[in-house]
Design a protein around this motif. Sequence first.
Motif, PDB file in Angstrom:
ATOM      1  N   ALA A  16       0.835  -1.102   0.007  1.00 23.21           N
ATOM      2  CA  ALA A  16       0.114  -0.164  -0.095  1.00 23.21           C
ATOM      3  C   ALA A  16       0.849   0.972  -0.014  1.00 23.21           C
ATOM      4  O   ALA A  16       0.521   2.346  -0.525  1.00 23.21           O
ATOM      5  CB  ALA A  16      -0.894   0.002   1.226  1.00 23.21           C
ATOM      6  N   ILE A  17       2.212   1.215   0.479  1.00 23.71           N
ATOM      7  CA  ILE A  17       2.882   2.251   0.417  1.00 23.71           C
ATOM      8  C   ILE A  17       3.277   2.768  -0.742  1.00 23.71           C
ATOM      9  O   ILE A  17       3.748   3.866  -1.065  1.00 23.71           O
ATOM     10  CB  ILE A  17       4.090   2.095   1.619  1.00 23.71           C
ATOM     11  CG1 ILE A  17       3.478   1.856   2.981  1.00 23.71           C
ATOM     12  CG2 ILE A  17       4.889   3.143   1.697  1.00 23.71           C
ATOM     13  CD1 ILE A  17       4.757   1.612   4.230  1.00 23.71           C
ATOM     14  N   GLY A  18       3.575   1.405  -1.631  1.00 29.00           N
ATOM     15  CA  GLY A  18       4.015   1.811  -2.826  1.00 29.00           C
ATOM     16  C   GLY A  18       5.591   1.230  -3.101  1.00 29.00           C
ATOM     17  O   GLY A  18       5.713   0.122  -2.540  1.00 29.00           O
ATOM     18  N   TYR A  19       6.202   1.663  -4.160  1.00 29.41           N
ATOM     19  CA  TYR A  19       7.664   1.021  -4.305  1.00 29.41           C
ATOM     20  C   TYR A  19       8.646   1.544  -3.221  1.00 29.41           C
ATOM     21  O   TYR A  19       9.007   2.683  -3.229  1.00 29.41           O
ATOM     22  CB  TYR A  19       8.069   1.068  -5.529  1.00 29.41           C
ATOM     23  CG  TYR A  19       9.582   0.625  -5.839  1.00 29.41           C
ATOM     24  CD1 TYR A  19       9.721  -0.883  -6.163  1.00 29.41           C
ATOM     25  CD2 TYR A  19      10.626   1.186  -5.621  1.00 29.41           C
ATOM     26  CE1 TYR A  19      11.067  -1.510  -6.467  1.00 29.41           C
ATOM     27  CE2 TYR A  19      11.975   0.752  -5.866  1.00 29.41           C
ATOM     28  CZ  TYR A  19      11.889  -0.689  -6.379  1.00 29.41           C
ATOM     29  OH  TYR A  19      13.161  -1.363  -6.287  1.00 29.41           O
ATOM     30  N   VAL A  20       8.811   0.555  -2.172  1.00 29.63           N
ATOM     31  CA  VAL A  20       9.866   1.118  -1.040  1.00 29.63           C
ATOM     32  C   VAL A  20      10.965   0.519  -1.366  1.00 29.63           C
ATOM     33  O   VAL A  20      11.352  -0.932  -1.498  1.00 29.63           O
ATOM     34  CB  VAL A  20       9.248   0.259   0.282  1.00 29.63           C
ATOM     35  CG1 VAL A  20      10.193   0.815   1.357  1.00 29.63           C
ATOM     36  CG2 VAL A  20       8.101   0.798   0.729  1.00 29.63           C
ATOM     37  N   ALA A  21      12.041   1.418  -1.603  1.00 32.85           N
ATOM     38  CA  ALA A  21      13.290   1.046  -2.048  1.00 32.85           C
ATOM     39  C   ALA A  21      14.060   0.428  -0.780  1.00 32.85           C
ATOM     40  O   ALA A  21      14.471   1.122  -0.135  1.00 32.85           O
ATOM     41  CB  ALA A  21      14.057   2.418  -2.644  1.00 32.85           C
ATOM     42  N   GLY A  22      14.240  -0.824  -1.174  1.00 29.10           N
ATOM     43  CA  GLY A  22      14.908  -1.558  -0.082  1.00 29.10           C
ATOM     44  C   GLY A  22      14.046  -2.524   0.651  1.00 29.10           C
ATOM     45  O   GLY A  22      14.504  -3.297   1.655  1.00 29.10           O
ATOM     46  N   GLY A  23      12.576  -2.144   0.423  1.00 29.96           N
ATOM     47  CA  GLY A  23      11.610  -3.281   1.186  1.00 29.96           C
ATOM     48  C   GLY A  23      11.481  -3.096   2.897  1.00 29.96           C
ATOM     49  O   GLY A  23      11.812  -2.058   3.238  1.00 29.96           O
ATOM     50  N   PRO A  24      11.455  -4.041   3.433  1.00 33.02           N
ATOM     51  CA  PRO A  24      11.046  -3.879   5.052  1.00 33.02           C
ATOM     52  C   PRO A  24      12.504  -3.272   5.701  1.00 33.02           C
ATOM     53  O   PRO A  24      12.146  -2.701   6.693  1.00 33.02           O
ATOM     54  CB  PRO A  24      10.898  -5.602   5.294  1.00 33.02           C
ATOM     55  CG  PRO A  24      10.533  -6.273   4.181  1.00 33.02           C
ATOM     56  CD  PRO A  24      10.985  -5.387   2.917  1.00 33.02           C
ATOM     57  N   ALA A  25      13.433  -3.611   5.223  1.00 39.50           N
ATOM     58  CA  ALA A  25      14.504  -3.047   5.908  1.00 39.50           C
ATOM     59  C   ALA A  25      14.768  -1.753   5.964  1.00 39.50           C
ATOM     60  O   ALA A  25      15.126  -0.943   6.956  1.00 39.50           O
ATOM     61  CB  ALA A  25      16.053  -3.651   5.331  1.00 39.50           C
ATOM     62  N   THR A  26      14.444  -1.187   4.594  1.00 35.73           N
ATOM     63  CA  THR A  26      14.342   0.329   4.721  1.00 35.73           C
ATOM     64  C   THR A  26      13.243   0.873   5.580  1.00 35.73           C
ATOM     65  O   THR A  26      13.434   2.243   6.052  1.00 35.73           O
ATOM     66  CB  THR A  26      14.105   0.808   3.199  1.00 35.73           C
ATOM     67  OG1 THR A  26      14.981   0.517   2.359  1.00 35.73           O
ATOM     68  CG2 THR A  26      13.865   2.370   3.002  1.00 35.73           C
TER      69      THR A  26
END
Length: 293
Positions: A42-52
């Motif tokens: 829902a947040i969108g494309y999170v660069a780096g995924g969960p760690a970010t």
Amino acid sequence: MDELDLLRRSGGPVTRSRLRADLESLGLRSGDTVFFHTRLSAIGYVAGGPATLITALLDVVGPRGTLMVTCGWNDAPPYDFTTWPKEWQDQIRAEHPAYHPGLSEADHNNGRLPEALRRWPGAVRSRHPDASFAALGALAGELMADHPWDDPHGEGSPLARLVEAGGRVLMLGAPLDTMTLLHHAEALADAPGKIFVEYEMPITVGGERVWRHFHDIDSEEGAFDYSSVVAEDEDPFGVIADDMVEAGLGRSGDVGAAPSHLFEAAEALDFGVRWIERKLGDDHGTEGGRSRR
């Protein structure tokens, strides 16, 4: 949904700095103890995924802050295994691995963030096999310590300690009906017809693998019969949380592309308890429990 769709949704990459700015705009601050629920897509494309996302949250709450998630146990024995043929039950009892806070995976139904956080260096996970939580930060050990074996959503639970610590609940694009704090409200609410369950799981005690019986509210199918006060197509927790927002509790804003909400845990808990007691106080449904055994 592929990366391009996520990028379009969020208007470009959702980076650590963008997450940090959005979280601060929502009202998260240094020193906060925050219990968060996330729907990453829902947040969108999170660069780096969960760690970010975890790193951005740590940036905001700082070294005096604490992050908390609900975990559960993905590979727990089924609640109804005691109804299986005896031979199969015996095999499960003989060889099913015991719950291990450091090794047992978080329930996949809770998304990617709980598993990522529980693996984070320094994270602490509670000892309860079915209702485990994990925390990272200044109050992690205090929140997770001595999670009650029975009534693990009630007094003395990580949820209770979150409230006592002045914690907050952050819904990061997660549906409001996933607000786990409302299980604590169910555990505390004084209303008739509360539904309890009994089940068995293997744990380690004194270095020995043992099977233990557990007692809890029914956190899977519902601790109360809400059918008299909630429409058939509505989730009770979603209705309660929507009513919280309508009553002016918490703050709302976008994190990335995700509509998000930040609540004071004590206020949300009090609202939930009062809602249940007011709506179900005259309901004379079935007393006692329903068993998973």
